[in-house]
Motif scaffolding. Structure first.
Motif, PDB file in Angstrom:
ATOM      1  N   TYR A 109     -10.171 -12.145   3.473  1.00 23.20           N
ATOM      2  CA  TYR A 109      -8.836 -10.993   4.800  1.00 23.20           C
ATOM      3  C   TYR A 109      -7.825 -11.779   5.551  1.00 23.20           C
ATOM      4  O   TYR A 109      -8.481 -13.304   5.816  1.00 23.20           O
ATOM      5  CB  TYR A 109      -9.794 -10.019   5.524  1.00 23.20           C
ATOM      6  CG  TYR A 109      -8.827  -9.025   6.841  1.00 23.20           C
ATOM      7  CD1 TYR A 109      -8.096  -8.662   6.045  1.00 23.20           C
ATOM      8  CD2 TYR A 109      -8.163 -10.017   8.304  1.00 23.20           C
ATOM      9  CE1 TYR A 109      -7.345  -7.776   7.316  1.00 23.20           C
ATOM     10  CE2 TYR A 109      -7.183  -9.407   8.811  1.00 23.20           C
ATOM     11  CZ  TYR A 109      -6.761  -8.337   8.213  1.00 23.20           C
ATOM     12  OH  TYR A 109      -6.241  -7.902   9.705  1.00 23.20           O
ATOM     13  N   ILE A 110      -6.531 -12.349   5.377  1.00 23.50           N
ATOM     14  CA  ILE A 110      -5.935 -12.306   5.942  1.00 23.50           C
ATOM     15  C   ILE A 110      -4.532 -11.417   7.244  1.00 23.50           C
ATOM     16  O   ILE A 110      -4.149 -10.671   6.998  1.00 23.50           O
ATOM     17  CB  ILE A 110      -4.108 -13.453   5.311  1.00 23.50           C
ATOM     18  CG1 ILE A 110      -5.238 -13.871   3.690  1.00 23.50           C
ATOM     19  CG2 ILE A 110      -3.359 -13.800   5.791  1.00 23.50           C
ATOM     20  CD1 ILE A 110      -4.044 -14.085   2.866  1.00 23.50           C
ATOM     21  N   ALA A 111      -4.893 -12.306   8.419  1.00 23.83           N
ATOM     22  CA  ALA A 111      -4.763 -11.426   9.420  1.00 23.83           C
ATOM     23  C   ALA A 111      -3.249 -11.618   9.666  1.00 23.83           C
ATOM     24  O   ALA A 111      -2.244 -12.608   8.466  1.00 23.83           O
ATOM     25  CB  ALA A 111      -4.788 -12.128  10.936  1.00 23.83           C
ATOM     26  N   PRO A 112      -2.252 -10.667  10.100  1.00 26.67           N
ATOM     27  CA  PRO A 112      -0.853 -10.780   9.804  1.00 26.67           C
ATOM     28  C   PRO A 112      -0.220 -11.675  10.583  1.00 26.67           C
ATOM     29  O   PRO A 112      -0.868 -11.677  11.399  1.00 26.67           O
ATOM     30  CB  PRO A 112      -0.551  -9.653  10.685  1.00 26.67           C
ATOM     31  CG  PRO A 112      -1.256  -8.518  11.104  1.00 26.67           C
ATOM     32  CD  PRO A 112      -2.197  -9.051  10.414  1.00 26.67           C
ATOM     33  N   ASN A 150      -8.602   0.855   6.875  1.00 25.65           N
ATOM     34  CA  ASN A 150      -7.606   0.097   5.618  1.00 25.65           C
ATOM     35  C   ASN A 150      -8.296  -0.132   4.646  1.00 25.65           C
ATOM     36  O   ASN A 150      -8.577  -0.663   3.857  1.00 25.65           O
ATOM     37  CB  ASN A 150      -6.038   0.151   5.735  1.00 25.65           C
ATOM     38  CG  ASN A 150      -5.348   1.333   6.443  1.00 25.65           C
ATOM     39  OD1 ASN A 150      -5.387   1.592   8.030  1.00 25.65           O
ATOM     40  ND2 ASN A 150      -5.568   2.630   5.371  1.00 25.65           N
ATOM     41  N   VAL A 151      -8.289  -1.624   5.805  1.00 24.04           N
ATOM     42  CA  VAL A 151      -8.941  -3.060   5.349  1.00 24.04           C
ATOM     43  C   VAL A 151     -10.450  -2.784   4.191  1.00 24.04           C
ATOM     44  O   VAL A 151     -10.575  -3.013   2.707  1.00 24.04           O
ATOM     45  CB  VAL A 151      -9.379  -3.740   5.706  1.00 24.04           C
ATOM     46  CG1 VAL A 151      -9.828  -5.428   5.387  1.00 24.04           C
ATOM     47  CG2 VAL A 151      -8.028  -4.142   6.825  1.00 24.04           C
ATOM     48  N   ALA A 183       1.276  -3.690   6.000  1.00 25.97           N
ATOM     49  CA  ALA A 183       1.166  -3.285   7.640  1.00 25.97           C
ATOM     50  C   ALA A 183       0.525  -2.926   8.001  1.00 25.97           C
ATOM     51  O   ALA A 183       0.277  -2.812   9.639  1.00 25.97           O
ATOM     52  CB  ALA A 183       2.251  -2.957   7.996  1.00 25.97           C
ATOM     53  N   LEU A 184      -0.520  -2.130   6.940  1.00 17.27           N
ATOM     54  CA  LEU A 184      -1.521  -1.013   8.185  1.00 17.27           C
ATOM     55  C   LEU A 184      -2.789  -1.913   7.941  1.00 17.27           C
ATOM     56  O   LEU A 184      -3.149  -2.903   6.947  1.00 17.27           O
ATOM     57  CB  LEU A 184      -1.761  -0.193   6.529  1.00 17.27           C
ATOM     58  CG  LEU A 184      -1.046   0.811   6.143  1.00 17.27           C
ATOM     59  CD1 LEU A 184      -0.961   1.843   4.790  1.00 17.27           C
ATOM     60  CD2 LEU A 184      -0.875   2.095   7.049  1.00 17.27           C
ATOM     61  N   ASN A 185      -3.113  -2.072   8.737  1.00 15.41           N
ATOM     62  CA  ASN A 185      -4.390  -3.198   9.424  1.00 15.41           C
ATOM     63  C   ASN A 185      -5.862  -2.808  10.391  1.00 15.41           C
ATOM     64  O   ASN A 185      -5.563  -2.796  11.229  1.00 15.41           O
ATOM     65  CB  ASN A 185      -3.442  -4.379   9.806  1.00 15.41           C
ATOM     66  CG  ASN A 185      -3.520  -4.119  12.044  1.00 15.41           C
ATOM     67  OD1 ASN A 185      -2.881  -3.180  11.679  1.00 15.41           O
ATOM     68  ND2 ASN A 185      -3.128  -5.485  12.259  1.00 15.41           N
ATOM     69  N   GLU A 186      -4.921  -0.992  10.205  1.00 17.40           N
ATOM     70  CA  GLU A 186      -6.767  -0.958  10.818  1.00 17.40           C
ATOM     71  C   GLU A 186      -7.793  -1.265   9.692  1.00 17.40           C
ATOM     72  O   GLU A 186      -7.669  -0.978   8.899  1.00 17.40           O
ATOM     73  CB  GLU A 186      -6.461   0.821  10.760  1.00 17.40           C
ATOM     74  CG  GLU A 186      -5.862   1.615  11.531  1.00 17.40           C
ATOM     75  CD  GLU A 186      -5.945   2.994  11.379  1.00 17.40           C
ATOM     76  OE1 GLU A 186      -7.158   3.640  11.821  1.00 17.40           O
ATOM     77  OE2 GLU A 186      -4.799   3.854  10.967  1.00 17.40           O
ATOM     78  N   TYR A 237      -8.965   7.632   5.230  1.00 17.30           N
ATOM     79  CA  TYR A 237      -8.677   7.213   4.294  1.00 17.30           C
ATOM     80  C   TYR A 237      -9.353   7.362   2.884  1.00 17.30           C
ATOM     81  O   TYR A 237     -10.115   7.539   2.906  1.00 17.30           O
ATOM     82  CB  TYR A 237      -7.507   6.684   4.342  1.00 17.30           C
ATOM     83  CG  TYR A 237      -7.104   6.382   5.832  1.00 17.30           C
ATOM     84  CD1 TYR A 237      -6.357   7.252   5.841  1.00 17.30           C
ATOM     85  CD2 TYR A 237      -6.683   4.341   6.181  1.00 17.30           C
ATOM     86  CE1 TYR A 237      -5.707   7.548   7.397  1.00 17.30           C
ATOM     87  CE2 TYR A 237      -5.961   5.138   7.384  1.00 17.30           C
ATOM     88  CZ  TYR A 237      -5.698   5.937   7.806  1.00 17.30           C
ATOM     89  OH  TYR A 237      -5.052   6.109   9.562  1.00 17.30           O
ATOM     90  N   ILE A 291       0.620  -0.702  -0.172  1.00 16.99           N
ATOM     91  CA  ILE A 291       0.078   0.037  -0.269  1.00 16.99           C
ATOM     92  C   ILE A 291       1.246   1.348   0.501  1.00 16.99           C
ATOM     93  O   ILE A 291       0.788   2.203  -0.555  1.00 16.99           O
ATOM     94  CB  ILE A 291      -1.452   0.086   1.380  1.00 16.99           C
ATOM     95  CG1 ILE A 291      -2.067  -1.108   0.838  1.00 16.99           C
ATOM     96  CG2 ILE A 291      -1.463   1.431   1.298  1.00 16.99           C
ATOM     97  CD1 ILE A 291      -3.470  -0.939   1.950  1.00 16.99           C
ATOM     98  N   ASP A 348      -7.410  -5.347  14.111  1.00 18.69           N
ATOM     99  CA  ASP A 348      -8.571  -4.380  14.234  1.00 18.69           C
ATOM    100  C   ASP A 348      -9.615  -5.382  13.407  1.00 18.69           C
ATOM    101  O   ASP A 348     -10.876  -5.474  13.683  1.00 18.69           O
ATOM    102  CB  ASP A 348      -8.550  -2.853  12.917  1.00 18.69           C
ATOM    103  CG  ASP A 348      -8.458  -2.038  13.542  1.00 18.69           C
ATOM    104  OD1 ASP A 348      -8.270  -2.307  14.621  1.00 18.69           O
ATOM    105  OD2 ASP A 348      -9.130  -1.349  13.338  1.00 18.69           O
ATOM    106  N   GLY A 398      -2.197  -9.219   5.893  1.00 15.85           N
ATOM    107  CA  GLY A 398      -0.984  -8.106   7.246  1.00 15.85           C
ATOM    108  C   GLY A 398      -0.190  -8.888   6.618  1.00 15.85           C
ATOM    109  O   GLY A 398       0.310  -9.996   6.362  1.00 15.85           O
ATOM    110  N   LYS A 399       0.819  -7.721   7.186  1.00 12.76           N
ATOM    111  CA  LYS A 399       2.082  -8.122   7.199  1.00 12.76           C
ATOM    112  C   LYS A 399       2.532  -8.262   8.837  1.00 12.76           C
ATOM    113  O   LYS A 399       2.408  -7.406   9.362  1.00 12.76           O
ATOM    114  CB  LYS A 399       3.552  -7.444   6.042  1.00 12.76           C
ATOM    115  CG  LYS A 399       3.146  -7.322   4.558  1.00 12.76           C
ATOM    116  CD  LYS A 399       4.074  -6.483   4.537  1.00 12.76           C
ATOM    117  CE  LYS A 399       3.364  -6.207   2.851  1.00 12.76           C
ATOM    118  NZ  LYS A 399       4.401  -4.906   2.417  1.00 12.76           N
TER     119      LYS A 399
END
Lengths: 131, 550
Positions: free
Chosen positions: B159-162, A98-99, A92-95, B284, A56, B7, A112-113
């Motif tokens: 969706y894949i969580a980190p 953002n998603v 790495a943005l996981n708010e 955003y 991103i 989140d 996520g990263k």
């Protein structure tokens, strides 16, 4: 499978390259605009990508803009939604916002990263990209 | 506390546990009946469908498969209305599914994976489905898979969580050096270099330590500040930083992500105050995450932060209360001056004080540009969510208003805009039938006229429904028994909708919500000294105008 990766950070790029190369031929770009250009080029050459993996936070155009660009190109070319390229946002943005924005704009997988490789592979299987 | 919890996982847990509660509620409500009424079947089906979808999205396959199967059962009951469904058994199965999902939620909350096999329960559901499938009608089952299969292709999103969402910690590190330290900048850089090995991201201030020798003085005077994002513990960082870099004092504290992202402007600020400032409520937009110059020590600079930074440079935030105090003082000054005998010096003094007063008044004024742009976005989002095509026109966004007003009209304005989008603008087909363009229009307008500031929201929608409002007002006993409907002027009728608890809308949409009514809008406008005018013409649209003394 043909894969396009857009990632501006060297270390991450190196890692993602070797990770994605397991699944197919992986081309690399370092910003969002290059990614859109590469996507268009592949379309015109009749060898479209099957999977696009976007970071991103990138220079020139961010991943969201690249995502919009690619989806618009597909729309303009009359590509049916079920034939559209699978787009993964890896970030790495996981708010939540953002998603949400990524999915609203038409991304297929949001990861996520650091990347959870098992889940990633599972998701590719679910989408029918790999066996 | 600085755990960076995911989140999306939080949202999933919250939403799913709410569904489970509702599910249990509806099941237990009909526990002692002979069968579920159709609306309960619909509701359970819907809950299963939602849980199936969100589990699929999060790739919790077992929950996904189980709720899918339960959905099949209710689909069959709904479509084929089999008789003699063993009600108690069905209730037990739904509760079992609920318990299974709850168990997985608990595991997820504890940081484990949701991968308990649901196969045994799925087999049970299969057997149940078989037992109520009286006609042994294979086609029935086939129908189910077909209808469900179609929705699964094409539009799947995952969706894949980190990998480890608890990996990141955020630290602020403050280092001072003894006054006689030579080349403190080089010492400082050594620390940065040592930390780079474990840093996911690092920013430091002053940032020019490698290239600017003068930064050495700044470091000695003001200390060296580091913001660090890393997976390692505070103890390990302490070890790295204190490994003999000739420092005078070191203080390391863990902070939260929001504060970290706020950068050095909140460095060392009390956590409470920092929390207030760093809450990032803005939405955003694509383009916010374009990376600009990656300056040394600057970490990553994003487009959205850059714009904010530019504004910060040319503006200082001043509390409105401070400004009020300043104008009070000037007023006092003027009244004292008036007591002075008139000569050349006092005239000059008076002129100066007048100038000061007008500068203060100007300082209180801010343009409405930002707030109007935000409303434009609200309209855009509303039009997408409501599936209506709405354009927004803005008139007079460069009009300046007292900041006391601007800071408080955002909520009322947003509410009015949403109302217009939701209840004012009709669906495109209706509009076309009424001879209007298919595309609706909402106009935001600001002007200063007749000594007052007017900010209005107009739409070219259906207008308010006089009869409907009157009917409701009668029902609620708000009207004078002696007056007939026709006695009431339009103005009086529109006034009803600003009374507490009044809403003509029988089916409140998900979008404009049910929380705030027009009464709240009016009272918040009145609080800042304004009034609200409503004009509306059936079929042509409505205009709501806020008026404030300029």
């Amino acid at each position: 499978m043909r894969i396009l990766l857009a990632e501006d950070d060297f270390v991450t790029r190196k890692f993602m390259m070797s990770f994605l190369s397991k699944y197919g031929d992986c081309d690399v770009t370092v910003d969002g605009m290059e990614a859109v250009d590469a996507f268009l080029l592949a379309q015109e050459e009749g060898e479209p990508y099957d999977l696009v993996c976007l970071d991103i936070m990138m220079p020139v155009m961010d991943g969201y803009q690249a995502l919009i660009g690619i989806r618009n190109i597909e729309k303009e070319r009359g590509i049916e939604p079920d034939k559209a390229v699978k787009i993964i946002m890896a970030t790495a943005l996981n708010e939540e916002k953002n998603v949400k924005m990524a999915f609203d704009l038409g991304c297929t997988i949001y990861s996520g990263k650091p990347i959870n490789q098992d889940r990633f592979e599972q998701a590719l299987k679910k989408l029918g990209l790999i066996e | 506390m600085a755990f960076d919890r995911d989140d999306m996982l939080d949202t999933y847990l919250l939403e799913t546990s709410q569904i489970l509660e509702e599910l249990q509620g509806v099941v237990l409500k009909y526990r002692d009946e002979k069968e579920f009424p159709p609306e309960a079947i619909d509701e359970i089906f819907r809950h299963m469908h939602t849980m199936k979808g969100s589990a699929g999205f999060m790739m919790f396959e077992q929950i996904n498969m189980l709720t899918h199967k339960m959905e099949d059962v209710f689909f069959y009951i709904r479509e084929y209305k089999p008789t003699d469904v063993p009600h108690k058994e069905l209730i037990e199965l739904v509760l079992k599914v609920g318990d299974f999902v709850q168990g997985e939620l608990d595991r997820l909350s504890a940081g484990e994976m949701a991968d308990t096999s649901a196969q045994a329960l799925i087999d049970e559901l299969d057997a149940f489905l078989e037992s109520i499938n009286v006609e042994k009608n294979a086609a029935g089952n086939k129908d189910i898979t077909e209808t469900e299969g179609s929705s699964a292709t094409g539009s799947t999103q995952i969706y894949i969580a980190p990998k480890d969402t608890k990996a990141s910690h955020y630290y602020q590190i403050y280092i001072t050096y003894a006054r006689d330290t030579k080349l403190a900048n080089v010492h400082a850089y050594k620390v940065v270099h040592a930390l780079k090995g474990i840093a996911q991201d690092i920013k430091y201030s002053p940032s020019s330590i490698l290239t600017d020798e003068k930064s050495s003085d700044e470091i000695i005077e003001q200390g060296f500040k580091i913001l660090l994002r890393s997976a390692v513990s505070k103890k390990q960082i302490d070890k790295i930083v204190s490994a003999g870099y000739e420092t005078d004092s070191i203080s390391i504290s863990e902070i939260d992500a929001a504060r970290y992202n706020a950068g050095f402007k909140l460095f060392g600020v009390d956590a409470d105050i920092a929390a207030k400032h760093s809450k990032d409520k803005t939405e955003y937009v694509p383009g916010d995450f374009v990376v600009h110059a990656n300056a040394p020590g600057g970490g990553v600079v994003l487009a959205k932060d850059n714009a904010a930074a530019k504004l910060k440079n040319s503006h200082v935030n001043v509390e409105v209360a401070e400004l009020d105090r300043l104008s009070d003082l000037v007023m006092k000054l003027i009244s004292q001056e008036n007591k002075l005998a008139g000569d050349k010096t006092t005239d000059k003094l008076k002129k100066l004080t007048e100038d000061i007063q007008s500068v203060i008044n100007n300082m209180r004024m801010v343009p409405l540009t930002n707030i109007f742009l935000r409303m434009n976005r609200v309209i855009f989002e509303a039009s997408r969510k409501l599936n209506k095509d709405i354009e927004c026109s803005i008139i007079g966004d460069d009009v300046r208003a007292d900041r006391g007003i601007v800071e408080h009209i955002s909520d009322p304005l947003m509410h009015m805009v949403r109302n217009s989008a939701d209840h004012g603008i009709e669906d495109a087909d209706l509009r076309e039938a009424a001879g209007k363009p298919r595309k609706g229009r909402i106009t935001l307008k600001a002007e200063i006229a007749d000594g007052e500031l007017r900010i209005s929201v107009s739409d070219d929608g259906a207008g308010l429904d006089r009869d409907k409002i009157l009917k409701k007002a009668r029902e609620k006993g708000l009207m004078d028994e002696d007056r007939s409907d026709a006695d009431y002027t339009d103005e009086e009728v529109w006034r009803f909708i600003t009374l507490p608890g009044f809403s003509t809308n029988t089916d409140i949409t998900e979008f404009s919500g049910r929380g705030v009514g027009m009464d709240v809008v009016v009272s918040s406008i009145e609080q800042i000294g304004g009034t609200l005018d409503i004009e509306s013409r059936k079929g042509l649209g409505s205009t709501m105008t806020m008026r404030f003394p300029a």
